[in-house]
Design an enzyme around this catalytic site. Structure first.
Site, PDB file in Angstrom:
ATOM      1  N   CYS A  78       0.846  -1.188   0.000  1.00  0.00           N
ATOM      2  CA  CYS A  78       0.000   0.000   0.000  1.00  0.00           C
ATOM      3  C   CYS A  78       0.890   1.249   0.000  1.00  0.00           C
ATOM      4  O   CYS A  78       1.792   1.381   0.829  1.00  0.00           O
ATOM      5  CB  CYS A  78      -0.899  -0.008   1.234  1.00  0.00           C
ATOM      6  N   CYS A  81       0.430   3.145   3.536  1.00  0.00           N
ATOM      7  CA  CYS A  81       0.904   2.667   4.841  1.00  0.00           C
ATOM      8  C   CYS A  81       1.941   1.552   4.765  1.00  0.00           C
ATOM      9  O   CYS A  81       2.473   1.137   5.793  1.00  0.00           O
ATOM     10  CB  CYS A  81      -0.274   2.222   5.699  1.00  0.00           C
ATOM     11  N   CYS A 126      -7.210  -1.241   1.469  1.00  0.00           N
ATOM     12  CA  CYS A 126      -6.190  -1.740   2.385  1.00  0.00           C
ATOM     13  C   CYS A 126      -6.824  -1.975   3.753  1.00  0.00           C
ATOM     14  O   CYS A 126      -7.506  -1.106   4.292  1.00  0.00           O
ATOM     15  CB  CYS A 126      -5.054  -0.720   2.474  1.00  0.00           C
ATOM     16  N   CYS A 129      -5.111   0.722   6.464  1.00  0.00           N
ATOM     17  CA  CYS A 129      -5.369   2.169   6.471  1.00  0.00           C
ATOM     18  C   CYS A 129      -6.674   2.551   5.783  1.00  0.00           C
ATOM     19  O   CYS A 129      -7.074   3.714   5.821  1.00  0.00           O
ATOM     20  CB  CYS A 129      -4.202   2.931   5.842  1.00  0.00           C
ATOM     21  N   CYS A 149      -8.180  -5.636 -10.067  1.00  0.00           N
ATOM     22  CA  CYS A 149      -7.807  -4.554 -10.967  1.00  0.00           C
ATOM     23  C   CYS A 149      -7.442  -3.353 -10.094  1.00  0.00           C
ATOM     24  O   CYS A 149      -8.312  -2.693  -9.526  1.00  0.00           O
ATOM     25  CB  CYS A 149      -8.993  -4.241 -11.879  1.00  0.00           C
TER      26      CYS A 149
END
Length: 163
Positions: A78, A81, A126, A129, A149
């Site tokens: 991510c 984070c 995510c 976060c 995607c």
């Protein structure tokens, strides 16, 4: 002729109402995540595109991500984070213009339904976060049949040699 015009207006109105009635608030908008920051903190830590994708659930233009053609072995994390989200071994060329994966790292990606374009899609974010990643579809390759995607701007890539 006026009756047909009136009928078309009524059908459009009813169709729009149906879409509005399906609008729900996503879990990502209401849940408290382990990494929680103010809007000002996110704005200061992310570039404009990362902020637009991760915090405003935007979508980057297709075929613009530097990660689209990345073939190195490693982990996609991510961009907000650093949580590990996808392994390079699960990446495949979908032809859609966005990095695509057939499997997430279990427990690090959460799913929700969004109705932003008038019909339900499975949104991914995510789990650490709450950052918006993209959407998952049921048209991917084996073994899962999934196509995650993902917006490239939502990801950073960490080569295996860096660990």
């Amino acid at each position: 002729m006026p009756r047909y015009f009136l009928l078309v207006i009524v059908l459009v109105f009813v169709g729009c109402m149906n879409t509005v009635q399906n609008k729900t608030v996503s879990k990502a908008e209401t849940k408290t995540f382990p990494v929680s920051k103010t809007d000002a903190e996110w704005r200061s830590e992310l570039n404009d595109m990362e902020y637009y994708i991760l915090r405003k659930a935007g979508t980057e233009y297709s075929f613009t991500s530097d990660l689209l053609e990345n073939n190195e072995k490693g982990t996609y994390v991510c961009a907000g984070c650093g949580t590990k989200l996808f392994r390079s071994e699960t990446k495949f060329k979908s032809g859609t213009g966005w990095p695509s994966f057939y499997q997430e790292i279990e427990g690090n990606v959460e799913f929700d339904v969004d109705y932003k374009i008038g019909y339900p899609r499975t949104e991914e974010h995510c789990a650490n976060c709450g950052g918006h990643l993209g959407h998952v579809f049921e048209d991917g390759p084996k073994p899962t049949g999934k196509r995650h995607c993902i917006n490239g701007a939502a990801l950073d890539f960490i080569p295996d040699s860096s660990y």
